[in-house]
Every structure is written in structure tokens, then in C-alpha cells.
Motif scaffolding. Structure first.
Motif, PDB file in Angstrom:
ATOM      1  N   MET A 188      -1.121  -7.537  -5.000  1.00  0.00           N
ATOM      2  CA  MET A 188      -2.024  -6.270  -4.918  1.00  0.00           C
ATOM      3  C   MET A 188      -1.427  -5.205  -4.512  1.00  0.00           C
ATOM      4  O   MET A 188      -0.807  -5.136  -3.274  1.00  0.00           O
ATOM      5  N   VAL A 189      -1.420  -3.933  -5.094  1.00  0.00           N
ATOM      6  CA  VAL A 189      -1.047  -2.676  -4.574  1.00  0.00           C
ATOM      7  C   VAL A 189      -2.302  -1.619  -4.344  1.00  0.00           C
ATOM      8  O   VAL A 189      -2.800  -1.501  -5.327  1.00  0.00           O
ATOM      9  N   THR A 190      -2.301  -1.147  -3.188  1.00  0.00           N
ATOM     10  CA  THR A 190      -3.439  -0.160  -3.068  1.00  0.00           C
ATOM     11  C   THR A 190      -2.915   1.255  -2.858  1.00  0.00           C
ATOM     12  O   THR A 190      -2.006   1.637  -2.363  1.00  0.00           O
ATOM     13  N   LEU A 191      -3.535   2.262  -3.570  1.00  0.00           N
ATOM     14  CA  LEU A 191      -3.228   3.522  -3.436  1.00  0.00           C
ATOM     15  C   LEU A 191      -4.467   4.522  -3.142  1.00  0.00           C
ATOM     16  O   LEU A 191      -5.611   4.044  -3.513  1.00  0.00           O
ATOM     17  N   GLN A 240       0.313   1.237   6.625  1.00  0.00           N
ATOM     18  CA  GLN A 240       0.319   0.036   7.361  1.00  0.00           C
ATOM     19  C   GLN A 240      -1.398  -0.553   7.224  1.00  0.00           C
ATOM     20  O   GLN A 240      -1.404  -1.665   7.018  1.00  0.00           O
ATOM     21  N   TRP A 241      -2.025   0.353   7.639  1.00  0.00           N
ATOM     22  CA  TRP A 241      -3.338   0.284   7.701  1.00  0.00           C
ATOM     23  C   TRP A 241      -4.041   0.128   6.637  1.00  0.00           C
ATOM     24  O   TRP A 241      -4.652  -0.858   6.381  1.00  0.00           O
ATOM     25  N   LEU A 242      -3.615   0.626   5.252  1.00  0.00           N
ATOM     26  CA  LEU A 242      -4.179   0.310   4.063  1.00  0.00           C
ATOM     27  C   LEU A 242      -3.696  -0.889   3.500  1.00  0.00           C
ATOM     28  O   LEU A 242      -4.414  -1.755   2.808  1.00  0.00           O
ATOM     29  N   ALA A 243      -2.229  -1.378   4.003  1.00  0.00           N
ATOM     30  CA  ALA A 243      -1.931  -2.893   3.685  1.00  0.00           C
ATOM     31  C   ALA A 243      -2.894  -3.686   4.193  1.00  0.00           C
ATOM     32  O   ALA A 243      -3.209  -4.745   3.833  1.00  0.00           O
ATOM     33  N   ALA A 299     -11.233   4.038   3.636  1.00  0.00           N
ATOM     34  CA  ALA A 299     -10.330   3.782   4.903  1.00  0.00           C
ATOM     35  C   ALA A 299     -10.471   4.734   6.052  1.00  0.00           C
ATOM     36  O   ALA A 299     -10.397   4.091   7.304  1.00  0.00           O
ATOM     37  N   ARG A 300     -11.031   5.928   5.926  1.00  0.00           N
ATOM     38  CA  ARG A 300     -11.051   6.781   6.794  1.00  0.00           C
ATOM     39  C   ARG A 300     -12.095   6.470   7.468  1.00  0.00           C
ATOM     40  O   ARG A 300     -12.132   6.713   8.851  1.00  0.00           O
ATOM     41  N   ASN A 301     -13.289   6.013   7.051  1.00  0.00           N
ATOM     42  CA  ASN A 301     -14.552   5.639   7.794  1.00  0.00           C
ATOM     43  C   ASN A 301     -14.538   4.494   8.571  1.00  0.00           C
ATOM     44  O   ASN A 301     -15.473   4.160   9.552  1.00  0.00           O
ATOM     45  N   LEU A 302     -13.644   3.447   8.304  1.00  0.00           N
ATOM     46  CA  LEU A 302     -13.411   2.354   9.111  1.00  0.00           C
ATOM     47  C   LEU A 302     -12.907   2.339  10.440  1.00  0.00           C
ATOM     48  O   LEU A 302     -11.644   3.348  10.550  1.00  0.00           O
ATOM     49  N   PRO A 303     -13.270   1.996  11.612  1.00  0.00           N
ATOM     50  CA  PRO A 303     -12.828   2.217  12.950  1.00  0.00           C
ATOM     51  C   PRO A 303     -11.353   1.717  13.070  1.00  0.00           C
ATOM     52  O   PRO A 303     -10.964   0.706  12.479  1.00  0.00           O
ATOM     53  N   ALA A 310       0.943  -1.034  -0.192  1.00  0.00           N
ATOM     54  CA  ALA A 310       0.102  -0.143  -0.064  1.00  0.00           C
ATOM     55  C   ALA A 310       0.939   1.280  -0.018  1.00  0.00           C
ATOM     56  O   ALA A 310       1.974   1.377   0.433  1.00  0.00           O
ATOM     57  N   VAL A 311       0.335   2.172  -0.726  1.00  0.00           N
ATOM     58  CA  VAL A 311       1.022   3.422  -0.732  1.00  0.00           C
ATOM     59  C   VAL A 311       0.282   4.587  -0.193  1.00  0.00           C
ATOM     60  O   VAL A 311      -0.797   4.970  -0.812  1.00  0.00           O
ATOM     61  N   ASP A 312       0.796   5.455   0.845  1.00  0.00           N
ATOM     62  CA  ASP A 312       0.028   6.187   1.396  1.00  0.00           C
ATOM     63  C   ASP A 312       0.741   7.837   0.646  1.00  0.00           C
ATOM     64  O   ASP A 312       1.595   8.135   0.753  1.00  0.00           O
ATOM     65  N   VAL A 313      -0.048   8.356  -0.564  1.00  0.00           N
ATOM     66  CA  VAL A 313       0.426   9.005  -1.455  1.00  0.00           C
ATOM     67  C   VAL A 313       0.433  10.465  -0.945  1.00  0.00           C
ATOM     68  O   VAL A 313      -0.528  11.011  -0.412  1.00  0.00           O
ATOM     69  N   ALA A 314       1.565  11.357  -1.044  1.00  0.00           N
ATOM     70  CA  ALA A 314       1.479  12.655  -0.832  1.00  0.00           C
ATOM     71  C   ALA A 314       2.167  13.509  -2.021  1.00  0.00           C
ATOM     72  O   ALA A 314       2.316  12.774  -2.998  1.00  0.00           O
ATOM     73  N   LYS A 315       2.488  14.542  -1.920  1.00  0.00           N
ATOM     74  CA  LYS A 315       2.826  15.404  -3.170  1.00  0.00           C
ATOM     75  C   LYS A 315       4.173  15.152  -3.641  1.00  0.00           C
ATOM     76  O   LYS A 315       4.270  14.824  -4.786  1.00  0.00           O
TER      77      LYS A 315
END
Length: 233
Positions: free
Chosen positions: A74-77, A121-124, A106-110, A23-28
Motif C-alpha cells: 500500500m502507498v499513501t499520499l 515516516q509518520w504517514l508510513a 494525520a495532522r490531528n493524530l498525536p 508513503a509520500v509527503d507530496v510537495a510542489k
């Protein structure tokens, strides 16, 4: 009356859809990458690896080769602005399965953490459990066709705005070309406009066709000043 024995169901861990994920937490300017794979020495355990990668084509291409060699399934963005594009397209070109997800899911999941490292890590973790729904990203051929059609639409809109600005300029100069010509795009109207730009002030001069009224063609102090370019002597 016969007694029915209750069925006993033992709880099990959530079934993993993917065994090796990233998983990749994308920034600028960067992306926080997290991979989750089976632990090499502890059976049944999982290991997460987190590191930062620059959002550059070369760096993302090297990341794609690394993930491919690691057997990532699988890769998640996260769909952050337009920053995800370089990650999605380059990793997809490397032969990886990439999914783009809305950050709201992902933000709405507790249990979502607050830092970028834990966020990746949460996204993964959500990816390996199959809890994220991928957004639609059209295939490359459709993306290219869509870019062409959108560019053509923008050019047509810009051309229309240019004609509207020209008509407003002529109205401000008290020149009513649009009243004697059906459109400013006609040959007659363009000939009249070119003649006025060249310094012609006689409404009867030029090619046969619609004629401008003298009071519409020129009014002292308006069209002779800032609205026209005087020809060099």
C-alpha cells in the motif's frame, strides 16, 4: 457465592494491517518517500528508508517500479493541492495499491512530527497500522467522463458570458437589439450585428424581420466611434 476468576489479557503490539508500505509527503516539485519493511537481519524489527524523488513523470514511474519490486502492499499520499495527481496516477498505473488521504487525518493524530522526512515516516507508520481513511478517487473511466462534462460546462458558461458582454457592448452603443429580437443568438439578431460591424447604418436595410428604430440604431458620437469598425475605403 462462587468467585469468578478475572480474565487476564496481555497487551500486545498494535496489529499491522500491511507488512510492506510506502508513503509520500507530496510537495510542489518533489516528494519525500518513506518505505517501511521488515528488518532483513533483526527478526520482529522494522526498517524505514527515506529519500527524495522529483515530481516528474519519469522519476515517479521509476519509483513505481522500485516499489513494485520491493513488494509494497500500500502507498499513501497526502492530498496536497493538486500536486498529488502525478504521484497517484503514475503509481496506480504501475500496478500499486494507492490511497489518497486527507492531511487533516494525520495532522490531528498525536505524535505527528514537524519535518518532511519524519512526516513521511509518520504517514508510513499510520499506513501499516491501518489508521488512515482513504479519500474517494473515482476510477479512470469516471475521471475521464467527469473531465469531459466539466469542460463542456465551462465552455457553455464561457459562451453565455460572451453573449452577455456583447449585449452590454450594444447597450453601451445605444443599440437595442435585445428589445426587438428574442435572443442575440437568433439569425435575425446575428444578421443585424454583422451588418453593423460591416458599416451598415440604415435600420431598414437587410433581411425582412424585426426593424430597429432609428433612435435605437444609431446615435451620433456613440455607436459611430469606438464601438464599431469602419469599413476600409
Amino acid at each position: 457465592m462462587s468467585k469468578v476468576k478475572p480474565q487476564v489479557i496481555d497487551d500486545e503490539e498494535h496489529e499491522r494491517v500491511y507488512d510492506r508500505v510506502a508513503a509520500v509527503d507530496v510537495a510542489k516539485d518533489t516528494g519525500m518517500v518513506c518505505t517501511r519493511m521488515p528488518h532483513p537481519s533483526r527478526p520482529g524489527a522494522r526498517r524505514s528508508t527515506v529519500w527524495t524523488v522529483k515530481a516528474r513523470t519519469g522519476a515517479v514511474r521509476a519509483l513505481g517500479r522500485q516499489l513494485k519490486d520491493s513488494g509494497i502492499e500500500m502507498v499513501t499520499l497526502e492530498s496536497t493541492s493538486d500536486y498529488w495527481r502525478v504521484w497517484f496516477f503514475v503509481l496506480e498505473a504501475a500496478g500499486l495499491s494507492v490511497q489518497l488521504v486527507n492531511a487533516v487525518q494525520a495532522r490531528n493524530l498525536p505524535g505527528r512530527p514537524k519535518t518532511d522526512k519524519l512526516d513521511a515516516q509518520w504517514l508510513a507508520r499510520l499506513t501499516e497500522l491501518g489508521l488512515l481513511r482513504a479519500s474517494f478517487v473515482p476510477p479512470r473511466a469516471i475521471r475521464e467522463l467527469r473531465d469531459y462534462t466539466r469542460a463542456r460546462t465551462r465552455l457553455i458558461q464561457e459562451r453565455t458570458r460572451c453573449w452577455q458582454r456583447l449585449e452590454k457592448l450594444l447597450e453601451g452603443a445605444l443599440v437595442k437589439v435585445s428589445s426587438v429580437a428574442s435572443k442575440l443568438t437568433t439569425i435575425s439578431a446575428q444578421d443585424m450585428i454583422k451588418a453593423m460591424i460591416a458599416g451598415e447604418r440604415d435600420p431598414q436595410a437587410g433581411r425582412p424581420g424585426p426593424r430597429l428604430d432609428e433612435s435605437q440604431a444609431r446615435r451620433p458620437g456613440r455607436s459611430a466611434g469606438r464601438h464599431v469598425r469602419r469599413p476600409p475605403r
